[in-house]
Structures are given as structure tokens and as C-alpha cells.
Design a protein around this motif. Sequence first.
Motif, PDB file in Angstrom:
ATOM      1  N   ASP A  81       0.821  -1.211   0.000  1.00  0.00           N
ATOM      2  CA  ASP A  81       0.000   0.000   0.000  1.00  0.00           C
ATOM      3  C   ASP A  81       0.854   1.261   0.000  1.00  0.00           C
ATOM      4  OD1 ASP A  81      -2.201  -1.658   0.159  1.00  0.00           O
ATOM      5  OD2 ASP A  81      -2.581  -1.296   2.293  1.00  0.00           O
ATOM      6  N   ASN A  82       2.124   1.131   0.436  1.00  0.00           N
ATOM      7  CA  ASN A  82       2.977   2.302   0.641  1.00  0.00           C
ATOM      8  C   ASN A  82       4.119   2.413  -0.365  1.00  0.00           C
ATOM      9  OD1 ASN A  82       1.529   3.041   3.084  1.00  0.00           O
ATOM     10  ND2 ASN A  82       2.544   1.291   4.048  1.00  0.00           N
ATOM     11  N   THR A  83       4.138   1.570  -1.396  1.00  0.00           N
ATOM     12  CA  THR A  83       5.186   1.677  -2.398  1.00  0.00           C
ATOM     13  C   THR A  83       5.071   3.022  -3.115  1.00  0.00           C
ATOM     14  OG1 THR A  83       5.173  -0.715  -2.737  1.00  0.00           O
ATOM     15  CG2 THR A  83       6.226   0.631  -4.436  1.00  0.00           C
ATOM     16  N   LEU A  84       6.178   3.738  -3.193  1.00  0.00           N
ATOM     17  CA  LEU A  84       6.169   5.078  -3.775  1.00  0.00           C
ATOM     18  C   LEU A  84       6.487   5.054  -5.268  1.00  0.00           C
ATOM     19  CD1 LEU A  84       8.129   7.003  -0.990  1.00  0.00           C
ATOM     20  CD2 LEU A  84       5.661   7.000  -1.382  1.00  0.00           C
ATOM     21  N   PRO A  85       5.912   5.961  -6.034  1.00  0.00           N
ATOM     22  CA  PRO A  85       6.275   6.067  -7.448  1.00  0.00           C
ATOM     23  C   PRO A  85       7.774   6.260  -7.664  1.00  0.00           C
ATOM     24  CG  PRO A  85       4.282   7.327  -7.007  1.00  0.00           C
ATOM     25  CD  PRO A  85       4.810   6.884  -5.678  1.00  0.00           C
ATOM     26  N   SER A  86       8.420   6.963  -6.770  1.00  0.00           N
ATOM     27  CA  SER A  86       9.867   7.178  -6.903  1.00  0.00           C
ATOM     28  C   SER A  86      10.641   5.869  -6.848  1.00  0.00           C
ATOM     29  CB  SER A  86      10.362   8.125  -5.808  1.00  0.00           C
ATOM     30  OG  SER A  86      10.073   7.603  -4.518  1.00  0.00           O
ATOM     31  N   GLU A  87      10.120   4.887  -6.104  1.00  0.00           N
ATOM     32  CA  GLU A  87      10.783   3.586  -6.036  1.00  0.00           C
ATOM     33  C   GLU A  87      10.672   2.856  -7.377  1.00  0.00           C
ATOM     34  OE1 GLU A  87      13.348   1.351  -3.924  1.00  0.00           O
ATOM     35  OE2 GLU A  87      12.309   3.086  -3.083  1.00  0.00           O
TER      36      GLU A  87
END
Length: 345
Positions: A81-87
Motif C-alpha cells: 500500500d505504501n510503495t512510492l512512485p519514486s521507487e
Amino acid sequence: MTSITFTHPDDWHLHLRDGEQLRAVLPHTAKQFARAIVMPNLRPPVVTVEMALAYRARILAALPAALQSGFEPLMTLYLTDNTLPSEIIRAKESGVIHGVKLYPAGATTNSDAGVTDIAKCYATLAAMEQNNLPLLVHGEVTDADVDVFDREKVFIDRILAPLIQRFPDLRIVFEHVTTRDAVQFVAAASRHIAATITAHHLLLNRNAIFQGGIRPHHYCLPVLKREIHRKVLLEAATSGNPKFFLGTDSAPHSQMNKENVCGCAGIFTAHAAIELYATAFEQAGALNKLEAFASFHGADFYQLPRNTSSITLKKESWVVPEQFDFAGEQLIPLYAGNPLNWKLV
């Protein structure tokens, strides 16, 4: 036909575990496949680029010396749920991360950190679409009111179809499909949608779980389905349709953890994966279609070069070992103690 030589295949869905367990099972895959998409559902899950790079280094270090130049692990990230687009951007730039895995929370082994609401991932999925990084889907809902044999079909209706509408250019692999519904959906979808099919879902139907009593080593998720679904899977695998390709979903668990009051889901097939697929394709009278399914379709979908080396299978009867060592425990393979009629040379 007494032998088959074809382009070195790849495994587009594989569980390798970690530590001593990794060292125990990795050689089985590396002897047969040139590359493999490695699942990220470790404890803790592989959720960052740094974790994926570290896991890749451990895999390469675990390869026996004789196999170190012949196998490439293709890494993935575990979507939360918390995966960031930057990753996602960093993953694409890494050059070694080839997909992001969606596990609905609670769907299978080590999926408790999975996605609870797909809407929470929309920004990240948009970044994947923009950066051409595939989404690899465990396609089951986990709602308590949905029958376990219907979870895949309900996932298509509730999650996958709306997801494709929202992100039409997102490449998606519908992993280990098990039903006629999934095959028909993938076949009718755009070129951005593909699916992997396991050897055990090609060879077994759900009766195998109950023959002479409970057979825990035939329990996997998604669970084996009716014979009508197995036949459709076999038709899809042998059809020549490039949307369908090899993914073993080989998932090792110790004998103790399988033969348990709450046994783990997963079937270990890496010991004889390509021989098992050859068995299924021969039963369908379609050995001539095995090379494309095992060696071409997956590489093309992942936009990677096809392998240039080859392997040979010989028509020779041999008996699958009853067990393998698994970091000091025992690992029971599919077809343990039973004969196979194809053998990797």
C-alpha cells in the motif's frame, strides 16, 4: 521421437527462498533455465531497490561454480500500500528489476504485507505504466465470502478488468492462471496482458489433492481446479498464442511445513520442471509447441532477447527422487518416487 533440442528456456515465475534454503533449491533451476523471474515474498519482503540488489547478490553467490556463468536472476519488487512512485523509477533505472508483484493481502505464502486496497496503489501503478515496468499479479481475491475455487474469476471481475481500463498501457502478467475464465480473459485482452501457466496445473486437477486421503504436497494457491479447467490450460499452453508462457511457480516448503495441521501452499517442481512440461505437451500431442512456450513467448513479452544457447531432452524413463535435502529438512518434489519419460541431458 527420442530427443528434443530447443532454445534454452526461462522460468518466468519462481520462488527461491533465502539462506540455506536458497542454496538447496537454486541448482535445480540453474541447471535447466537461463533466466528466472524471482518472487519477492521473503520475510521481510523485498520492497526496495536496495533489498532487491542485495537479494540478487545472495542468489549469485549461492550458485555452484559450474553454473555461475549460465544463470541470470531477474528481480522483482513486492508491491505494498505504501510503495512510492519514486521507487518504481529507481527500479526501472536499476536495470535488474523486471517487474513488481501484486499479492492481495493474505492470498498466499508471506503475503500478509500485500495490498489491502488496489486504489492505494494507483499513483505507483501510473508510474509503472509510464516507465514500462510490468505488474505481476497473483490473481485471487481473499474475501471470506468468496469460495476458494472462485477466487480467480472474482478477481478478474472486481480487480483486474477495472485495473486494465484505468491503466490500458500497463503491461500485466496474470500469474499461474488456473481457470477457463482466466484463459479467455487473457486471450481477449490487449497485447499488454499475458499469463504464466505452471506444469502442475497442466498435469493435475483437484482430484489429485484427495486421492486416497489428503495429499498436502498437491496443495497450492491458486488451488488445483476441475478437469475442464486443466484441459483449457493445456489448450492455451500448446496453442502457440504468445500471450501464454512458462512460469513454474515452484514453491519449496519443508515436508514438516507441508504435512502439518495447517500446511503451507506450494508445489516444488524445479527438480524436473522442463521434463514435467514436456510430459504435459507430449500428452497433448504438441511437443513441437514447447519451444515457443518455454523459450520465446516470455522473453518477448518482457522485452528481453531470446537465449542463443540450447538444451536437449532425451526420451528416457527415470524415477523422481523421493525427497531432496532442504537446509537440513526434507523437501518432497512433485511426482516423488514416480517415473518421468523425459530427461534433461
